[in-house]
Each structure stands twice: as C-alpha cells, then as structure tokens.
Motif scaffolding. Structure first.
Motif, PDB file in Angstrom:
ATOM      1  N   PHE A 112     -47.166  40.199 -49.001  1.00 34.23           N
ATOM      2  CA  PHE A 112     -48.465  39.204 -49.001  1.00 34.23           C
ATOM      3  C   PHE A 112     -48.809  38.450 -50.551  1.00 34.23           C
ATOM      4  O   PHE A 112     -49.663  37.790 -50.389  1.00 34.23           O
ATOM      5  CB  PHE A 112     -49.647  40.134 -48.473  1.00 34.23           C
ATOM      6  N   GLY A 113     -47.900  38.808 -51.620  1.00 35.06           N
ATOM      7  CA  GLY A 113     -48.269  38.154 -52.809  1.00 35.06           C
ATOM      8  C   GLY A 113     -49.319  38.854 -53.347  1.00 35.06           C
ATOM      9  O   GLY A 113     -49.877  38.310 -54.268  1.00 35.06           O
ATOM     10  N   ASP A 114     -49.856  40.033 -52.689  1.00 36.60           N
ATOM     11  CA  ASP A 114     -50.917  40.558 -53.399  1.00 36.60           C
ATOM     12  C   ASP A 114     -50.657  42.171 -53.437  1.00 36.60           C
ATOM     13  O   ASP A 114     -50.474  42.706 -52.331  1.00 36.60           O
ATOM     14  CB  ASP A 114     -52.132  40.147 -52.734  1.00 36.60           C
ATOM     15  N   ARG A 116     -52.462  44.867 -54.004  1.00 32.84           N
ATOM     16  CA  ARG A 116     -53.420  45.571 -53.083  1.00 32.84           C
ATOM     17  C   ARG A 116     -53.312  45.507 -51.431  1.00 32.84           C
ATOM     18  O   ARG A 116     -53.132  46.578 -50.758  1.00 32.84           O
ATOM     19  CB  ARG A 116     -54.747  45.114 -53.202  1.00 32.84           C
ATOM     20  N   GLN A 117     -53.019  44.092 -51.128  1.00 32.91           N
ATOM     21  CA  GLN A 117     -52.434  44.059 -49.707  1.00 32.91           C
ATOM     22  C   GLN A 117     -51.194  44.708 -49.377  1.00 32.91           C
ATOM     23  O   GLN A 117     -51.146  45.368 -48.334  1.00 32.91           O
ATOM     24  CB  GLN A 117     -52.584  42.534 -49.344  1.00 32.91           C
ATOM     25  N   ASN A 118     -50.341  44.583 -50.154  1.00 31.58           N
ATOM     26  CA  ASN A 118     -49.013  45.363 -50.069  1.00 31.58           C
ATOM     27  C   ASN A 118     -49.242  46.832 -49.978  1.00 31.58           C
ATOM     28  O   ASN A 118     -48.594  47.466 -49.077  1.00 31.58           O
ATOM     29  CB  ASN A 118     -48.026  44.774 -51.249  1.00 31.58           C
ATOM     30  N   ALA A 119     -49.998  47.437 -50.769  1.00 30.42           N
ATOM     31  CA  ALA A 119     -50.119  48.714 -50.843  1.00 30.42           C
ATOM     32  C   ALA A 119     -50.673  49.341 -49.538  1.00 30.42           C
ATOM     33  O   ALA A 119     -50.647  50.317 -48.840  1.00 30.42           O
ATOM     34  CB  ALA A 119     -50.835  49.189 -52.218  1.00 30.42           C
ATOM     35  N   ALA A 120     -51.905  48.397 -49.255  1.00 36.78           N
ATOM     36  CA  ALA A 120     -52.592  48.741 -48.013  1.00 36.78           C
ATOM     37  C   ALA A 120     -51.807  48.708 -46.809  1.00 36.78           C
ATOM     38  O   ALA A 120     -51.946  49.715 -45.946  1.00 36.78           O
ATOM     39  CB  ALA A 120     -53.648  47.784 -47.663  1.00 36.78           C
TER      40      ALA A 120
END
Length: 141
Positions: A112-114, A116-120
């Motif tokens: 996702f290029g982010d 936090r979103q990748n970790a979520a």
C-alpha cells in the motif's frame, strides 16, 4: 563460588532466555528474523526487541509456540529456554500450549506504500488465520 540465580522478573533473568533465543536465531539461515516477524504478524523491529538481550522487554508467552516452530528449536534448546523463561516469569508459561505443528505459507499481497496500512493488512491476515485454525481445531477430535 556459586553461580547466582537471577531473581524472577529481573532484567538479568529476562536477559538469560533472550540470550538463548538470540543464539538460536544466529545459528539459523539468514532471513529467520523476518520469517519470525511474519509468523507473529509483527514488524522485524519487534523481533529485534524480543530477541536481543540488550532490551529488557519480555517475550509474551503467547508467542512461544510460534517462536519454537519457526526457529526450529531442538528439544535441548527448548528445554534450556523454558527453564530460563520460567525462572524469569514463574507461573506465566501457558500450560495448555501443546507443541502444535505449523508450516510456513507465503502470500503475495499488495504494497500500500504506507507502513501502517501494510502492518494492518499483515495483522488482519494473521488474525484471520488464527481464527480459522482455532475453529478447525475445535472441530477435530
């Protein structure tokens, strides 16, 4: 002169079992910390914190089965680790954590290029797998 036994819950007692984990990881092929992070649904920095004796952060007991499985602890390594872990955290070792066989599965997912979103996404996938295997485990027997 007798060897001093670390006091329960002390940084020295925590450092004792983390030293064992660190040695086990160092003896394994490269990429072990990342595989462990993936299995735990955490960032690699979390694995560094729980496996480095320089950090006094204790290892949560719920992660022990995954750590043993992913890092391929021998029985002797497991026994040594658990003795040190029990010394550091008396009564905190889960009694019902039988040695469940696991296997590593790789997935290709979007970046996702982010962070936090990748970790979520990583946490959501890990939680989904844990729920499914929990349901499947209740149905067998």
């Amino acid at each position: 002169m007798t060897e001093k036994i670390p006091e329960a819950g002390s940084e020295e007692a925590i450092r004792a079992y983390k030293t064992i984990l660190s040695q086990v990881i160092d003896q394994r092929p490269s990429g072990m910390r990342q595989r462990l992070a993936d299995a735990l649904g955490k960032h690699r920095s979390f694995v560094t914190q729980i496996s480095s004796p320089t950090y006094s952060i204790p290892i949560p007991s719920k992660h022990l089965p995954s750590i043993f499985s992913v890092c391929h602890f021998s029985q002797a390594e497991r026994d040594q680790f658990m003795a040190a872990y029990h010394q550091a955290h008396p009564g905190k070792v889960p009694t019902a954590s039988g040695q469940r066989r696991t296997r590593h599965v790789s997935l290709i997912v979007p970046d996702f290029g982010d962070d936090r979103q990748n970790a979520a996404l990583d946490r959501a996938i890990n939680e989904f797998i844990q729920k499914i295997t929990s349901i499947a485990g209740k149905g067998s027997g």
